[in-house]
Design a protein around this motif. Sequence first.
Motif, short mmCIF file in Angstrom:
data_model
loop_
_atom_site.label_atom_id
_atom_site.label_comp_id
_atom_site.label_asym_id
_atom_site.label_seq_id
_atom_site.Cartn_x
_atom_site.Cartn_y
_atom_site.Cartn_z
N PRO A 56 0.81 -1.23 0.00
CA PRO A 56 0.00 0.00 0.00
C PRO A 56 0.84 1.28 0.00
N ASP A 57 2.05 1.23 0.59
CA ASP A 57 2.88 2.44 0.61
C ASP A 57 3.37 2.81 -0.79
N LYS A 58 3.35 1.86 -1.72
CA LYS A 58 3.72 2.14 -3.12
C LYS A 58 2.50 1.97 -4.03
N LEU A 59 1.33 2.17 -3.45
CA LEU A 59 0.07 2.03 -4.19
C LEU A 59 0.00 0.71 -4.96
N ASN A 60 0.57 -0.31 -4.31
CA ASN A 60 0.51 -1.70 -4.83
C ASN A 60 1.13 -1.87 -6.22
N ALA A 61 2.12 -1.02 -6.51
CA ALA A 61 2.79 -1.10 -7.82
C ALA A 61 3.39 -2.49 -8.02
N LEU A 62 3.35 -2.93 -9.27
CA LEU A 62 3.79 -4.28 -9.63
C LEU A 62 5.30 -4.29 -9.83
N VAL A 113 -3.98 -1.09 -8.14
CA VAL A 113 -2.56 -1.16 -8.49
C VAL A 113 -2.25 0.07 -9.34
N ALA A 114 -1.24 0.86 -8.93
CA ALA A 114 -0.93 2.11 -9.65
C ALA A 114 0.06 1.89 -10.80
N GLY A 115 0.22 0.64 -11.23
CA GLY A 115 1.04 0.40 -12.41
C GLY A 115 2.22 -0.49 -12.13
N ASP A 135 6.09 -1.06 -11.42
CA ASP A 135 6.93 -0.25 -10.53
C ASP A 135 7.94 0.53 -11.37
N ILE A 136 7.71 1.83 -11.47
CA ILE A 136 8.51 2.68 -12.36
C ILE A 136 9.97 2.72 -11.89
N SER A 137 10.18 2.53 -10.59
CA SER A 137 11.57 2.60 -10.07
C SER A 137 12.43 1.46 -10.61
N GLU A 138 11.81 0.41 -11.11
CA GLU A 138 12.58 -0.71 -11.67
C GLU A 138 12.88 -0.54 -13.16
N PHE A 139 12.40 0.56 -13.75
CA PHE A 139 12.61 0.76 -15.20
C PHE A 139 14.02 1.26 -15.52
N SER A 140 14.60 2.03 -14.56
CA SER A 140 15.86 2.67 -14.91
C SER A 140 16.96 1.62 -15.09
N GLY A 161 -9.67 1.57 -6.23
CA GLY A 161 -8.96 2.86 -6.31
C GLY A 161 -8.26 2.94 -7.64
N PHE A 162 -7.04 3.52 -7.65
CA PHE A 162 -6.32 3.66 -8.92
C PHE A 162 -6.04 2.29 -9.56
N ALA A 163 -6.42 2.17 -10.83
CA ALA A 163 -6.01 1.00 -11.64
C ALA A 163 -5.34 1.59 -12.87
N LEU A 164 -4.06 1.86 -12.74
CA LEU A 164 -3.33 2.58 -13.78
C LEU A 164 -2.27 1.68 -14.39
N GLY A 165 -1.99 1.89 -15.66
CA GLY A 165 -0.92 1.13 -16.31
C GLY A 165 -1.12 -0.36 -16.11
N GLY A 166 -0.10 -1.01 -15.54
CA GLY A 166 -0.19 -2.45 -15.28
C GLY A 166 -1.36 -2.83 -14.39
N PRO A 195 -1.53 5.50 -18.42
CA PRO A 195 -0.79 6.77 -18.53
C PRO A 195 0.65 6.61 -19.01
N GLU A 196 0.96 5.48 -19.65
CA GLU A 196 2.36 5.22 -20.04
C GLU A 196 2.93 6.28 -20.97
N VAL A 197 2.07 6.91 -21.80
CA VAL A 197 2.62 7.94 -22.71
C VAL A 197 3.28 9.07 -21.93
N1 COA Z 1 5.71 2.74 -9.49
C1 COA Z 1 6.46 2.95 -8.41
N2 COA Z 1 6.04 3.67 -7.35
C2 COA Z 1 4.80 4.18 -7.40
C3 COA Z 1 3.96 3.99 -8.51
C4 COA Z 1 4.46 3.23 -9.59
N3 COA Z 1 3.72 2.98 -10.68
N4 COA Z 1 2.80 4.63 -8.27
C5 COA Z 1 2.92 5.19 -7.07
N5 COA Z 1 4.12 4.93 -6.53
C6 COA Z 1 4.66 5.34 -5.23
C7 COA Z 1 5.07 6.79 -5.22
O1 COA Z 1 6.37 6.94 -5.77
C8 COA Z 1 5.01 7.11 -3.76
O2 COA Z 1 6.13 6.55 -3.12
P1 COA Z 1 6.97 7.42 -2.02
O3 COA Z 1 5.95 7.69 -0.93
O4 COA Z 1 8.06 6.49 -1.59
O5 COA Z 1 7.41 8.66 -2.71
C9 COA Z 1 3.81 6.31 -3.28
O6 COA Z 1 3.62 5.28 -4.25
C10 COA Z 1 2.54 7.11 -3.21
O7 COA Z 1 2.31 7.72 -4.47
P2 COA Z 1 2.10 9.30 -4.67
O8 COA Z 1 2.46 9.63 -6.08
O9 COA Z 1 2.75 10.06 -3.59
O10 COA Z 1 0.51 9.40 -4.48
P3 COA Z 1 -0.46 10.51 -5.10
O11 COA Z 1 -1.77 10.32 -4.43
O12 COA Z 1 0.16 11.86 -5.05
O13 COA Z 1 -0.62 10.11 -6.65
C11 COA Z 1 -0.93 8.59 -8.51
C12 COA Z 1 -1.23 8.89 -7.01
C13 COA Z 1 -1.46 7.20 -8.80
C14 COA Z 1 -1.65 9.63 -9.40
C15 COA Z 1 0.59 8.67 -8.75
O14 COA Z 1 1.25 7.87 -7.77
C16 COA Z 1 1.03 8.18 -10.12
O15 COA Z 1 0.87 8.90 -11.09
N6 COA Z 1 1.62 6.97 -10.17
C17 COA Z 1 2.17 6.42 -11.40
C18 COA Z 1 1.07 5.95 -12.33
C19 COA Z 1 1.67 5.42 -13.61
O16 COA Z 1 2.25 6.15 -14.40
N7 COA Z 1 1.48 4.12 -13.84
C20 COA Z 1 1.97 3.48 -15.03
C21 COA Z 1 3.30 2.90 -14.80
S1 COA Z 1 3.92 2.09 -16.24
#
Ligand code: COA
Length: 261
Positions: free
Chosen positions: A21-27, A62-64, A66-71, A105-110, A132-134
Motif C-alpha cells: 500500500p505504501d507504493k500504491l501496490n505497484a507491480l 494497483v498504480a502500475g 513499478d517505475i523505479s525498476e525501469f531505470s 482505487g487507482f487502476a493505472l498502467g499495469g 498513462p504510459e505515454v
Molecule cells: N511505481 C512505483 N512507485 C509508485 C507507482 C508506480 N507505478 N505509483 C505510485 N508509486 C509510489 C510513489 O512513488 C510514492 O512513493 P513514495 O511515498 O516512496 O514517494 C507512493 O507510491 C505514493 O504515491 P504518490 O504519487 O505520492 O501518491 P499521489 O496520491 O500523489 O498520486 C498517482 C497517485 C497514482 C496519481 C501517482 O502515484 C502516479 O501517477 N503513479 C504512477 C502511475 C503510472 O504512471 N502508472 C503506469 C506505470 S507504467
Amino acid sequence: MYSTLLTSLEENIFTITINRPDKLNALNKQVLTDLNAVLDEVYTNPHIKSVIITGSGPKAFVAGADISEFSGLTKEQSKALAKAGQDIFFRIENSPKPIVACVNGFALGGGCELAMSCHFRIASDNAKFGQPEVNLGLIPGYGGTQRLVQLIGKGRALELLMSGSLLDANTALQYGLVNYVVLQEELLQKAKSILAIINTKAPIAVGKCIAAANAVFDETKNGYEVEVTAFGDCFDTPDRVEGTTAFLEKRKPNFSSGGLS
Ligand code: COA
C-alpha cells in the motif's frame, strides 16, 4: 507465504490482495513472481472455485508497473519484462476458474492491465482507470493495447492510450469496462455474492464458458468450433447427467466435479 500478497479462502472463494500500500501496490518483480506462484495455487487447489483480485488500502488497486525498476533496463530486458507480465496475465485470462477484479482505487498502467485480464471487473466509486504510459514515453506492455480495444472499442481505447487521461468509475461503467460500481465498503461483498452463485454451477461448464468466450479474441481459433467441442466435453461429464436429471426431477443440482478439466 507470499511476501507481496495476502490470501484468504472462504466458502471456496480465494481472495488475493496485492499488498504494497505504501507504493500504491505497484507491480514490482516480486509481485509478478508472487502472482505467478499464487496462480499455481489457483489452478491446482480443488478447494478454490473462484477468485477475487484486489489491492490493499483504500487508495489503489494497483498504480502500475513499478517505475523505479525501469531505470537501467536495456531494450531486450524491457521486452523480456513485458513478455513475462503478459504471460502471467494470460494465465489469469485463461484460468478455468472465474477471476474477478475488485478495483478499489487507482487502476493505472499495469493495474488497469491486470484488471482487464480478469474475467470481469467491479469498481468502487473512487476507482480510476487509465493507461498513462505515454507520460513516461512508453506504451502499455502487459496487454493493455489489446484488451482495452477488446473491452471498450478502438476509438475510446485509442483516446485513452494516446492522451493518458483517466476514467472515473461511472464512465468506466458506461464504457462497459466494469460491470458494477459500488461503495468501497461493499466492493468485496458484491463480488462474493456473484461468485457464490457461480460456485453453485457445474465447474467444468463454467471453465468452458471462459475458454469459449476467450476464443472470440484468439485468431488461432475458430470460436464456434471451440464452442462445439466444449459443448461435447460438457455433455460427457457427470455434472451434465446430474444437471439434466435434477431438472427433470424438479430439484436443485448438486455438482461434484472439482473445477479442473
Ligand atoms: N511505481 C512505483 N512507485 C509508485 C507507482 C508506480 N507505478 N505509483 C505510485 N508509486 C509510489 C510513489 O512513488 C510514492 O512513493 P513514495 O511515498 O516512496 O514517494 C507512493 O507510491 C505514493 O504515491 P504518490 O504519487 O505520492 O501518491 P499521489 O496520491 O500523489 O498520486 C498517482 C497517485 C497514482 C496519481 C501517482 O502515484 C502516479 O501517477 N503513479 C504512477 C502511475 C503510472 O504512471 N502508472 C503506469 C506505470 S507504467
